[in-house]
Design a protein around this motif. Sequence first.
Motif, PDB file in Angstrom:
ATOM      1  N   PHE A 188       9.186  -6.107  10.118  1.00  0.00           N
ATOM      2  CA  PHE A 188       8.222  -5.125  10.789  1.00  0.00           C
ATOM      3  C   PHE A 188       8.230  -3.822  10.140  1.00  0.00           C
ATOM      4  O   PHE A 188       9.343  -3.241   9.641  1.00  0.00           O
ATOM      5  N   SER A 189       7.099  -3.304   9.861  1.00  0.00           N
ATOM      6  CA  SER A 189       6.848  -2.313   8.909  1.00  0.00           C
ATOM      7  C   SER A 189       6.132  -1.118   9.370  1.00  0.00           C
ATOM      8  O   SER A 189       4.894  -0.962   9.228  1.00  0.00           O
ATOM      9  N   PRO A 190       6.804  -0.398  10.152  1.00  0.00           N
ATOM     10  CA  PRO A 190       5.792   0.768  11.032  1.00  0.00           C
ATOM     11  C   PRO A 190       5.409   1.855   9.777  1.00  0.00           C
ATOM     12  O   PRO A 190       6.050   2.090   8.890  1.00  0.00           O
ATOM     13  N   ARG A 191       4.259   2.339  10.313  1.00  0.00           N
ATOM     14  CA  ARG A 191       3.722   3.504   9.453  1.00  0.00           C
ATOM     15  C   ARG A 191       3.833   4.865  10.133  1.00  0.00           C
ATOM     16  O   ARG A 191       3.032   5.792   9.604  1.00  0.00           O
ATOM     17  N   SER A 192       4.446   4.805  11.335  1.00  0.00           N
ATOM     18  CA  SER A 192       4.767   5.992  12.168  1.00  0.00           C
ATOM     19  C   SER A 192       6.043   6.293  12.407  1.00  0.00           C
ATOM     20  O   SER A 192       6.571   5.375  12.826  1.00  0.00           O
ATOM     21  N   HIS A 193       6.590   7.597  12.206  1.00  0.00           N
ATOM     22  CA  HIS A 193       8.034   7.726  12.491  1.00  0.00           C
ATOM     23  C   HIS A 193       8.504   7.589  13.936  1.00  0.00           C
ATOM     24  O   HIS A 193       9.603   7.226  14.125  1.00  0.00           O
ATOM     25  N   GLY A 194       7.531   7.813  14.647  1.00  0.00           N
ATOM     26  CA  GLY A 194       7.575   7.540  16.038  1.00  0.00           C
ATOM     27  C   GLY A 194       8.005   6.188  16.319  1.00  0.00           C
ATOM     28  O   GLY A 194       8.887   5.804  17.344  1.00  0.00           O
ATOM     29  N   VAL A 195       7.064   5.339  15.920  1.00  0.00           N
ATOM     30  CA  VAL A 195       7.407   3.892  16.179  1.00  0.00           C
ATOM     31  C   VAL A 195       8.647   3.276  15.690  1.00  0.00           C
ATOM     32  O   VAL A 195       9.490   2.550  16.061  1.00  0.00           O
ATOM     33  N   LYS A 203       0.604  -1.294  -0.101  1.00  0.00           N
ATOM     34  CA  LYS A 203       0.029   0.001  -0.143  1.00  0.00           C
ATOM     35  C   LYS A 203       0.924   1.150  -0.058  1.00  0.00           C
ATOM     36  O   LYS A 203       0.366   2.303   0.225  1.00  0.00           O
ATOM     37  N   ILE A 204       2.120   1.237  -0.265  1.00  0.00           N
ATOM     38  CA  ILE A 204       3.071   2.403  -0.289  1.00  0.00           C
ATOM     39  C   ILE A 204       3.322   2.491  -1.883  1.00  0.00           C
ATOM     40  O   ILE A 204       3.794   1.537  -2.530  1.00  0.00           O
ATOM     41  N   ALA A 205       2.862   3.370  -2.613  1.00  0.00           N
ATOM     42  CA  ALA A 205       3.013   3.733  -4.204  1.00  0.00           C
ATOM     43  C   ALA A 205       4.276   4.431  -4.445  1.00  0.00           C
ATOM     44  O   ALA A 205       4.782   4.195  -5.603  1.00  0.00           O
ATOM     45  N   THR A 206       4.623   5.423  -3.742  1.00  0.00           N
ATOM     46  CA  THR A 206       5.938   6.127  -4.105  1.00  0.00           C
ATOM     47  C   THR A 206       6.689   6.127  -2.622  1.00  0.00           C
ATOM     48  O   THR A 206       6.305   6.146  -1.623  1.00  0.00           O
ATOM     49  N   PRO A 207       8.128   6.423  -2.992  1.00  0.00           N
ATOM     50  CA  PRO A 207       9.184   6.686  -1.755  1.00  0.00           C
ATOM     51  C   PRO A 207       8.693   7.573  -0.854  1.00  0.00           C
ATOM     52  O   PRO A 207       8.978   7.654   0.563  1.00  0.00           O
ATOM     53  N   SER A 208       7.720   8.617  -1.202  1.00  0.00           N
ATOM     54  CA  SER A 208       7.444   9.740  -0.254  1.00  0.00           C
ATOM     55  C   SER A 208       6.238   9.400   0.528  1.00  0.00           C
ATOM     56  O   SER A 208       5.787  10.462   1.267  1.00  0.00           O
ATOM     57  N   ASP A 209       5.435   8.436   0.106  1.00  0.00           N
ATOM     58  CA  ASP A 209       4.243   8.100   0.794  1.00  0.00           C
ATOM     59  C   ASP A 209       4.639   7.856   2.292  1.00  0.00           C
ATOM     60  O   ASP A 209       5.705   7.381   2.767  1.00  0.00           O
ATOM     61  N   CYS A 210       3.522   7.822   3.217  1.00  0.00           N
ATOM     62  CA  CYS A 210       3.593   7.938   4.471  1.00  0.00           C
ATOM     63  C   CYS A 210       4.454   8.777   5.172  1.00  0.00           C
ATOM     64  O   CYS A 210       5.670   8.324   5.983  1.00  0.00           O
ATOM     65  N   GLU A 211       4.603   9.896   4.767  1.00  0.00           N
ATOM     66  CA  GLU A 211       5.531  11.215   5.233  1.00  0.00           C
ATOM     67  C   GLU A 211       7.045  10.710   4.849  1.00  0.00           C
ATOM     68  O   GLU A 211       7.758  10.734   5.568  1.00  0.00           O
ATOM     69  N   GLY A 212       7.444  10.070   3.748  1.00  0.00           N
ATOM     70  CA  GLY A 212       8.513   9.415   3.181  1.00  0.00           C
ATOM     71  C   GLY A 212       9.084   8.489   4.235  1.00  0.00           C
ATOM     72  O   GLY A 212      10.347   8.298   4.422  1.00  0.00           O
ATOM     73  N   MET A 213       8.443   7.409   4.619  1.00  0.00           N
ATOM     74  CA  MET A 213       8.777   6.340   5.478  1.00  0.00           C
ATOM     75  C   MET A 213       9.706   5.524   4.843  1.00  0.00           C
ATOM     76  O   MET A 213      11.191   5.124   5.210  1.00  0.00           O
ATOM     77  N   LEU A 214       9.676   5.250   3.366  1.00  0.00           N
ATOM     78  CA  LEU A 214      10.604   4.347   2.984  1.00  0.00           C
ATOM     79  C   LEU A 214      11.997   5.197   2.694  1.00  0.00           C
ATOM     80  O   LEU A 214      12.928   4.563   2.891  1.00  0.00           O
ATOM     81  N   GLU A 215      11.901   6.528   2.400  1.00  0.00           N
ATOM     82  CA  GLU A 215      13.028   7.207   2.375  1.00  0.00           C
ATOM     83  C   GLU A 215      13.926   7.112   3.452  1.00  0.00           C
ATOM     84  O   GLU A 215      15.249   7.411   3.240  1.00  0.00           O
ATOM     85  N   ARG A 216      13.203   6.988   4.636  1.00  0.00           N
ATOM     86  CA  ARG A 216      14.062   7.021   5.793  1.00  0.00           C
ATOM     87  C   ARG A 216      14.650   5.525   6.145  1.00  0.00           C
ATOM     88  O   ARG A 216      15.704   5.231   6.547  1.00  0.00           O
ATOM     89  N   VAL A 217      13.723   4.587   5.820  1.00  0.00           N
ATOM     90  CA  VAL A 217      14.071   3.225   6.083  1.00  0.00           C
ATOM     91  C   VAL A 217      15.364   2.788   5.325  1.00  0.00           C
ATOM     92  O   VAL A 217      16.148   2.147   6.000  1.00  0.00           O
TER      93      VAL A 217
END
Length: 438
Positions: A235-242, A70-84
């Motif tokens: 493990f795939s958080p969708r929150s930067h805090g988590v 359910k992530i379509a682009t690297p910037s989805d979920c406030e850039g979660m993948l870009e950080r991971v």
Amino acid sequence: MSMNSVHGSGNGGVAGANGGGVGGIASVPGNNGSVVNMEKRERIRLERAEGERNRVTESDALVVWFDTAKIATPSDCEGMLERVVNLAYTGVVLYPDNLAALAPAIPPRMLKVFHAERAEDLARLASLPLGGKDVVVASPDVQLLGKAAEMGHKTCFRAYVDDGDSLHESIAEGQRHAYLMIRFRDPTNIPLELVIATLQATRTVLVKEINSAADIDDAIVTLGVMEVGADGVMFSPRSHGVLSEFVSRLGRLERATVKLEVATIVKSVPIGMGERSCIDTTTLFSPTEGIIVGSTSQGGILCCPEVFFLPYMELRPFRVNAGAVHSYVYNFRNRTDYMSELRAGSPVMIVDRTGTARRGSVGRMKTEVRPLRLIEAEFQGGERINTIMQDDWHVRIFSDDAKPLNITELRQGDRVLGHPAQPGRHVGIKVDEHIIET
């Protein structure tokens, strides 16, 4: 075939698997109001798969995957993948609908895992660099994985376990693949323990999929189940805090190797009364494990736990009679703690004769006034270390062949195991400075 159809109904599992009473079988309400079936079940019987792998020696090679469902682009979920991709994650799971958009964002150091749902999905990999040959293909479809293997891909069997039959099936099929990614319906770790025990000697890499994107505890505990733990987690958080908390706790899962060398005793003398501490841990020591203790930042001596015979007292296999309260206790990340700073819950580094280290925790510090003895030793390179311990026969350090030496019987020339370190510490952290400690 969709993942939902393969994985049943998510957290709910397969309907009726733990349903109400049948044919007069008693049912009782569970803690959350659900009905628990009290029918006696057949015992799950598994046998260890044979192989040459030793997971303990590979315990520093954690596998941590991130699921991009359910992530379509690297910037989805406030850039979660870009950080991971800049953190401690080692792999990313991609899907047919986001492969083209996300694959270019995955650095070469990270494993690309492609979840294929249909045979025609495999053709999408041809557009990637190297024709996608470096991509692991994951699926619950065994026939599809067979086609992927014929194309030269490593494969990952993706399984869902909600009962004994599915547990057996996941193990039997999983060991045929490079990876087994497995999700469990129930919160207990017992089925995971069974999988670890069965596959621990095989080359199949075991990855547990964490059901909740917020369950940090499950992810961390998974890596320590049965001491060896699963090879990894997804493990795939969708929150930067988590995500921040998970990465922080992951960094505290210390697994390392410590340099141990043989040192020769040059002095062992009584020095009078003082305060010494026993470190009581929340774990049990093996007969070749101990804690490194020293009076200076040049290094320390590997001190024995109380796992060896004592004529007048019971063994304390959780305890190291470690030394005077001023002493350094060597810890992970090239840090030290003063003995007097350790408290219940403090992390400590437990070191085997080979230098293999694992993390333990202090359960209690026990400090008393006792006679003390100074022990000095010298490494082959001329570096000297010393430690001050309770002056009593039952206090021991390890010889060069990892046998217990009673410190009151030490003689010049005796050989012991020690850890040489570069001198210079500030609040336990190694600093580059000229320092003389005597």
